[in-house]
Design a protein around this motif. Structure first.
Motif, mmCIF file in Angstrom:
data_model
loop_
_atom_site.group_PDB
_atom_site.id
_atom_site.type_symbol
_atom_site.label_atom_id
_atom_site.label_comp_id
_atom_site.label_asym_id
_atom_site.label_seq_id
_atom_site.Cartn_x
_atom_site.Cartn_y
_atom_site.Cartn_z
ATOM 1 N N GLU A 80 34.523 42.726 36.704
ATOM 2 C CA GLU A 80 35.444 42.155 35.857
ATOM 3 C C GLU A 80 35.833 43.030 34.566
ATOM 4 O O GLU A 80 37.043 43.159 34.282
ATOM 5 C CB GLU A 80 34.900 40.706 35.456
ATOM 6 C CG GLU A 80 35.208 39.551 36.268
ATOM 7 C CD GLU A 80 34.297 38.458 36.043
ATOM 8 O OE1 GLU A 80 34.213 37.566 37.025
ATOM 9 O OE2 GLU A 80 34.023 38.308 34.855
ATOM 10 N N GLY B 246 37.823 46.063 35.771
ATOM 11 C CA GLY B 246 39.293 45.388 35.851
ATOM 12 C C GLY B 246 40.136 45.127 34.689
ATOM 13 O O GLY B 246 41.190 45.717 34.360
ATOM 14 N N GLU B 247 39.145 44.708 33.852
ATOM 15 C CA GLU B 247 39.957 44.253 32.391
ATOM 16 C C GLU B 247 40.687 45.406 31.612
ATOM 17 O O GLU B 247 41.491 45.259 30.976
ATOM 18 C CB GLU B 247 38.722 43.120 31.718
ATOM 19 C CG GLU B 247 39.474 42.875 30.317
ATOM 20 C CD GLU B 247 38.510 41.874 29.608
ATOM 21 O OE1 GLU B 247 37.220 41.640 30.288
ATOM 22 O OE2 GLU B 247 38.450 41.672 28.501
ATOM 23 N N ASN C 87 35.828 34.973 43.585
ATOM 24 C CA ASN C 87 36.067 35.842 42.495
ATOM 25 C C ASN C 87 36.823 37.167 42.533
ATOM 26 O O ASN C 87 37.668 37.564 41.917
ATOM 27 C CB ASN C 87 34.612 36.178 41.797
ATOM 28 C CG ASN C 87 34.111 35.337 40.573
ATOM 29 O OD1 ASN C 87 35.031 34.846 39.966
ATOM 30 N ND2 ASN C 87 32.870 35.047 40.585
ATOM 31 N N LYS D 14 40.411 36.174 42.852
ATOM 32 C CA LYS D 14 40.816 35.674 41.748
ATOM 33 C C LYS D 14 41.291 36.761 40.816
ATOM 34 O O LYS D 14 42.203 37.222 39.979
ATOM 35 C CB LYS D 14 40.043 34.962 40.881
ATOM 36 C CG LYS D 14 40.441 34.215 39.748
ATOM 37 C CD LYS D 14 39.315 33.398 38.826
ATOM 38 C CE LYS D 14 38.789 34.464 37.865
ATOM 39 N NZ LYS D 14 37.317 33.720 37.431
ATOM 40 N N ASN D 15 40.399 38.070 40.604
ATOM 41 C CA ASN D 15 40.550 39.170 40.021
ATOM 42 C C ASN D 15 41.315 40.361 40.549
ATOM 43 O O ASN D 15 41.209 41.438 40.185
ATOM 44 C CB ASN D 15 39.227 39.864 39.526
ATOM 45 C CG ASN D 15 38.419 38.804 38.649
ATOM 46 O OD1 ASN D 15 38.962 38.472 37.647
ATOM 47 N ND2 ASN D 15 37.268 38.485 38.955
#
Ligand code: IPE
Ligand code: IPE
Ligand code: MG
Length: 251
Positions: A50, A53-54, A94, A97-98
């Motif tokens: 996460e 990716g962020e 997840n 979603k990501n």
């Protein structure tokens, strides 16, 4: 300023690779069996995907199981394989979603049927995602990867599809499992060990190496961001002088 605010968005490493180490020692510290450490390593995997990716990392490659890890006690190997299956099942939502695109490298034929099937399913399900490319290194060894590359190249020479003088770095690169990925910019290893353990030998030729004492199950968002900030404070010279690099930067 928070850690994430300190990140220079223009200098985020394109490809980050991680040797996720220290699960066994983490469990031992808690007087628990080693597999308890593996189970608790899953949330560190989630948070790392996460966070990467962020901040705009394009490719994240995680060393999950090495060719040498097959030599561990049978029960540990079995548990790791079932953990792979259950994690894939639990995490697929997840990943979607990501916008994560999953792929895998290694000698996947050695994986138990169930694990291979689940893996292929999630790879197919996420194949159209356009976000971060997550590569799981499973039953992976860099020497094995290089060996199979040399075998394929040699076969092409025997078939007269390729001349020896046509073997370039690019040709070798194209025969590696990682042929779609850029070189690794940053390699992180947790748990205080400072070695490569047969991971991505060719691809890390000019990587920045980052070692932390944090054990993998404890490796959180802040720890990942610290590694990125550390990377951003380095000067990558690729053989040139500091003056040459500054000149390019100022142009
Ligand atoms: C990393 O943790 C996970 C795998 C290699 C599968 P370890 O299981 O190597 O943990 P330590 O190094 O024994 O603490
Ligand atoms: C490397 O960790 C492999 C993975 C993290 C999957 P190991 O714990 O197996 O490495 P060594 O044997 O201590 O070098
Ligand atoms: Mg280890």
């Amino acid at each position: 300023m928070s850690l994430i605010e300190q990140i220079d968005k223009d200098r985020v490493p394109e490809h980050v690779a991680v040797i996720m180490d220290g699960n066994g020692r983490w469990a031992k510290q808690k007087s628990m069996p080693r597999v308890f450490g593996h189970k608790n390593g899953v949330k560190a995997v989630r948070s790392t995907i996460e966070t990467a990716g962020e901040i705009g990392v394009k490719a994240l490659t995680l060393y999950a199981f090495s060719t040498e890890n097959w030599n561990r006690p049978k029960l540990e190997v079995k548990t790791l394989m079932s953990l792979l299956v259950s994690s894939l099942k639990n995490e697929v939502k997840n990943l979607q979603k990501n916008n994560v695109k999953l792929q895998a490298i290694g000698n996947l034929n050695l994986l138990p049927e169930k694990a291979r099937k689940e893996l292929n399913e999630v790879i197919n399900l996420t194949s159209n995602n356009s976000g971060i490319i997550l590569t799981l290194a499973l039953s992976y060894g860099a020497r094995e990867e290089l060996t199979q590359a040399f075998q394929k190249i040699s076969q092409k020479i025997v078939n007269k599809e390729l001349m020896p003088e046509e073997i370039t770095e690019k040709v070798i690169n194209n025969h590696l499992y990682t042929f779609t990925l850029p070189d690794v910019d940053l390699l992180i290893r947790t748990s205080g060990e400072q070695r490569i353990s047969n991971f991505l030998l060719w691809q890390i030729a000019y990587s920045e190496l980052y070692f932390t004492d944090v054990l993998w199950p404890d490796f959180g968002k802040e720890d990942f961001l610290k590694a990125i900030l550390n990377y951003q404070n380095r000067e990558r010279r690729f053989g040139k002088t500091s003056e040459q690099i500054e000149k390019i930067d100022n142009e």
